[in-house]
Design a protein around this motif. Structure first.
Motif, PDB file in Angstrom:
ATOM      1  N   ILE A 176       3.372 -20.646 -49.155  1.00 43.88           N
ATOM      2  CA  ILE A 176       2.619 -21.878 -49.384  1.00 43.88           C
ATOM      3  C   ILE A 176       2.925 -22.443 -50.772  1.00 43.88           C
ATOM      4  N   ILE A 177       2.964 -21.568 -51.775  1.00 47.36           N
ATOM      5  CA  ILE A 177       3.303 -22.018 -53.127  1.00 47.36           C
ATOM      6  C   ILE A 177       4.702 -22.627 -53.145  1.00 47.36           C
ATOM      7  N   SER A 213      -6.297 -21.371 -49.090  1.00 45.68           N
ATOM      8  CA  SER A 213      -7.292 -22.304 -48.573  1.00 45.68           C
ATOM      9  C   SER A 213      -7.748 -23.275 -49.656  1.00 45.68           C
ATOM     10  N   LEU A 214      -7.861 -22.794 -50.901  1.00 47.36           N
ATOM     11  CA  LEU A 214      -8.226 -23.662 -52.020  1.00 47.36           C
ATOM     12  C   LEU A 214      -7.168 -24.742 -52.222  1.00 47.36           C
ATOM     13  N   MET A 215      -5.897 -24.358 -52.150  1.00 51.62           N
ATOM     14  CA  MET A 215      -4.817 -25.322 -52.324  1.00 51.62           C
ATOM     15  C   MET A 215      -4.884 -26.407 -51.251  1.00 51.62           C
ATOM     16  N   GLU A 216      -5.159 -25.995 -50.030  1.00 53.95           N
ATOM     17  CA  GLU A 216      -5.250 -26.955 -48.927  1.00 53.95           C
ATOM     18  C   GLU A 216      -6.418 -27.910 -49.129  1.00 53.95           C
ATOM     19  N   VAL A 220      -0.326 -26.153 -60.671  1.00 54.84           N
ATOM     20  CA  VAL A 220      -1.474 -25.673 -61.445  1.00 54.84           C
ATOM     21  C   VAL A 220      -2.133 -24.443 -60.824  1.00 54.84           C
ATOM     22  N   VAL A 221      -2.370 -24.446 -59.516  1.00 58.65           N
ATOM     23  CA  VAL A 221      -3.106 -23.333 -58.899  1.00 58.65           C
ATOM     24  C   VAL A 221      -2.370 -22.000 -59.035  1.00 58.65           C
ATOM     25  N   PRO A 222      -1.092 -21.898 -58.643  1.00 60.97           N
ATOM     26  CA  PRO A 222      -0.420 -20.603 -58.796  1.00 60.97           C
ATOM     27  C   PRO A 222      -0.230 -20.187 -60.250  1.00 60.97           C
ATOM     28  N   ALA A 223       0.044 -21.150 -61.141  1.00 55.79           N
ATOM     29  CA  ALA A 223       0.174 -20.809 -62.561  1.00 55.79           C
ATOM     30  C   ALA A 223      -1.175 -20.346 -63.108  1.00 55.79           C
ATOM     31  N   GLY A 224      -2.250 -21.001 -62.684  1.00 52.81           N
ATOM     32  CA  GLY A 224      -3.582 -20.624 -63.130  1.00 52.81           C
ATOM     33  C   GLY A 224      -3.977 -19.246 -62.661  1.00 52.81           C
ATOM     34  N   TYR A 225      -3.470 -18.849 -61.493  1.00 54.07           N
ATOM     35  CA  TYR A 225      -3.771 -17.517 -60.964  1.00 54.07           C
ATOM     36  C   TYR A 225      -3.291 -16.424 -61.918  1.00 54.07           C
ATOM     37  N   SER A 226      -2.243 -16.701 -62.682  1.00 56.73           N
ATOM     38  CA  SER A 226      -1.717 -15.717 -63.623  1.00 56.73           C
ATOM     39  C   SER A 226      -2.158 -15.956 -65.063  1.00 56.73           C
ATOM     40  N   PHE A 227      -2.433 -17.216 -65.426  1.00 59.78           N
ATOM     41  CA  PHE A 227      -2.662 -17.530 -66.834  1.00 59.78           C
ATOM     42  C   PHE A 227      -4.042 -18.113 -67.134  1.00 59.78           C
ATOM     43  N   ASN A 238      -9.870 -22.193 -61.762  1.00 59.80           N
ATOM     44  CA  ASN A 238      -8.592 -22.766 -61.356  1.00 59.80           C
ATOM     45  C   ASN A 238      -8.773 -24.068 -60.581  1.00 59.80           C
ATOM     46  N   GLY A 239      -9.822 -24.133 -59.781  1.00 62.98           N
ATOM     47  CA  GLY A 239     -10.119 -25.380 -59.081  1.00 62.98           C
ATOM     48  C   GLY A 239     -10.457 -26.497 -60.045  1.00 62.98           C
ATOM     49  N   VAL A 240     -11.277 -26.181 -61.050  1.00 57.36           N
ATOM     50  CA  VAL A 240     -11.661 -27.167 -62.063  1.00 57.36           C
ATOM     51  C   VAL A 240     -10.442 -27.611 -62.865  1.00 57.36           C
ATOM     52  N   ALA A 241      -9.581 -26.671 -63.235  1.00 64.10           N
ATOM     53  CA  ALA A 241      -8.368 -27.003 -63.994  1.00 64.10           C
ATOM     54  C   ALA A 241      -7.487 -27.983 -63.214  1.00 64.10           C
ATOM     55  N   THR A 242      -7.356 -27.748 -61.913  1.00 68.60           N
ATOM     56  CA  THR A 242      -6.514 -28.611 -61.078  1.00 68.60           C
ATOM     57  C   THR A 242      -7.086 -30.020 -60.994  1.00 68.60           C
ATOM     58  N   LEU A 243      -8.398 -30.120 -60.788  1.00 66.14           N
ATOM     59  CA  LEU A 243      -9.035 -31.432 -60.720  1.00 66.14           C
ATOM     60  C   LEU A 243      -8.922 -32.177 -62.041  1.00 66.14           C
TER      61      LEU A 243
END
Length: 416
Positions: free
Chosen positions: A51-52, A258-261, A276-283, A374-379
């Motif tokens: 998905i990423i 599911s969050l990405m979708e 943002v989402v996959p990078a945020g998962y690590s950082f 991570n959701g907030v960062a993406t928005l």
């Protein structure tokens, strides 16, 4: 009544409750349910990298300005560093004010902590990169997306990737049918293995950590979204199913695809979601950072170690770096914590054994905070870049049940 019976949120919540009850009244049986939670998370993990890869590649190919990719990436890294550092400082401040370690007796424990101290000694950024397939896939997708953006026959390639993306998400929808089973297994194992009684000796630490993370979410993250007039409460309601899955499985990975979708459906551009989402998962591990800072000070208080200002600054400096790699290392939280204790050399490493019994309960708070962060960062980044469709966002927030019904229809379609 029919909507309740077919509602995923209802079944996940029911499963979490049933798992907790089984863990309390039949712990031996509950511990054997661990395989359900682990199997569900393992299957979901299979979808994360595809998905990423597809989301980022398609997003970059669809961007007319490639400079925007670098700009979004740079802003994301800067955002992650600022917010996680703020989380770290909040954790240290609250731990110094409440002092949850005062009065706790450091008892001898037979728990084996060698794997954590060994992992701390072996940690390196090279190992972090080699062990973290998410970062590898992220970089590969960025490179491929940039290359395809300049290829004349990109339309045909994009059509193939779009079809692949469609089928990957269909497969994910089918897997999410089993989310209640995964949540049941995860919660049953946690309560059955450790029991609610293990919380009592370290109850003050538990309450302090959960309260601090709540303050961070409803204080800091609320203010971040407020800058672009986005309601945090409406966002949390929008991702309620995913939050319950994270709660039940103690893993943010379980709901990451599911969050990405959902973020895409809420009007965030595919490229921003993918970056943002996959990078945020690590950082961007806000919850992990808070826990690590508070756990370090908790152990110092247990052993009566009064940290000097230079030692506190050392702790801050170490965690600012090592906490970013926590997601890429096995036993991440304890390994990073062990490396911090080894660096300052004034708090006994044996103190890690004190935290083993409650770490699983802490993991739920960490995972949920990381997930929301991570959701907030993406928005926020999408709003900052003009990559957020406000009309779609408002429609998604105003029609949460409709979104969940669409997901359920997708699941039913795949199942048929």
């Amino acid at each position: 009544m029919k909507k309740i019976v077919t509602n995923l949120t209802f079944w996940v919540l029911t499963a979490i409750t049933a798992g907790a009850l089984l863990g309390h009244f039949a712990p031996d049986t509950a511990v054997r349910m661990e395989v359900l939670g682990k199997t569900f998370i393992s299957i979901v993990k299979l979808f994360i990298n595809p998905i990423i890869f597809l989301t980022i590649t398609l997003g970059i190919v669809g961007m007319s300005d490639l400079k925007k990719v670098g700009r979004v990436g740079g802003k994301a890294i800067l955002y992650f560093e600022i917010v996680t550092t703020l989380a770290l400082l909040i954790g240290i401040l609250v731990a110094n004010i409440i002092r949850p370690g005062d009065g706790v007796v450091a008892k001898q424990s037979s728990a084996d902590i060698s794997k954590y101290t060994k992992g701390a000694a072996e940690f390196s950024w090279l190992n972090f990169f080699l062990d973290n397939t998410t970062i590898q896939v992220l970089l590969l997708a960025i490179v491929l997306g940039v290359v395809l953006n300049r290829v004349s026959a990109k339309d045909q390639i994009v059509s193939y990737l779009s079809v692949a993306s469609k089928w990957v998400f269909k497969g994910l929808h089918l897997v999410m049918l089993f989310a209640p089973i995964g949540a049941f297994g995860g919660m049953a194992f946690t309560i059955g293995k450790y029991g609610l009684a293990t919380l009592l000796p370290l109850g003050k630490l538990m309450i302090t950590v959960y309260t601090t993370m709540a303050l961070f979410i409803f204080g800091v993250l609320w203010l971040i979204l407020r800058t672009y007039r986005i309601s945090l409460l409406r966002f949390l309601r929008y991702i309620r199913e995913e939050l319950l899955i994270v709660l039940g499985t103690s893993s943010s990975e379980a709901a990451l695809p599911s969050l990405m979708e959902k973020l895409e459906r809420a009007g965030v551009s595919k490229s921003v979601v993918g970056l943002v989402v996959p990078a945020g998962y690590s950082f961007n591990l806000d919850g992990t950072t808070i826990y690590l800072s508070m756990a370090t000070l908790f152990l110092a208080q247990v052993y009566g170690v009064e940290l000097t200002m230079s030692q506190l600054l050392t702790i801050i400096g170490i965690l600012m770096v090592t906490s970013k790699g926590a997601a890429g290392v096995t036993g991440s939280g304890f390994i990073v914590l062990a490396s911090t204790l080894q660096a300052i050399q004034v708090i006994p490493l044996e103190g890690l054994a004190l935290l083993l019994g409650v770490d699983r309960f802490m993991s739920e708070a960490r995972s949920i905070t990381n997930f929301i962060g991570n959701g907030v960062a993406t928005l926020w980044l999408a709003s900052n870049e003009g990559e957020l469709d406000r009309a779609k966002l408002e429609h998604a927030f105003a029609n949460v049940q409709q979104t969940e019904d669409i997901q359920q229809d997708n699941i039913d379609y795949v199942r048929r």
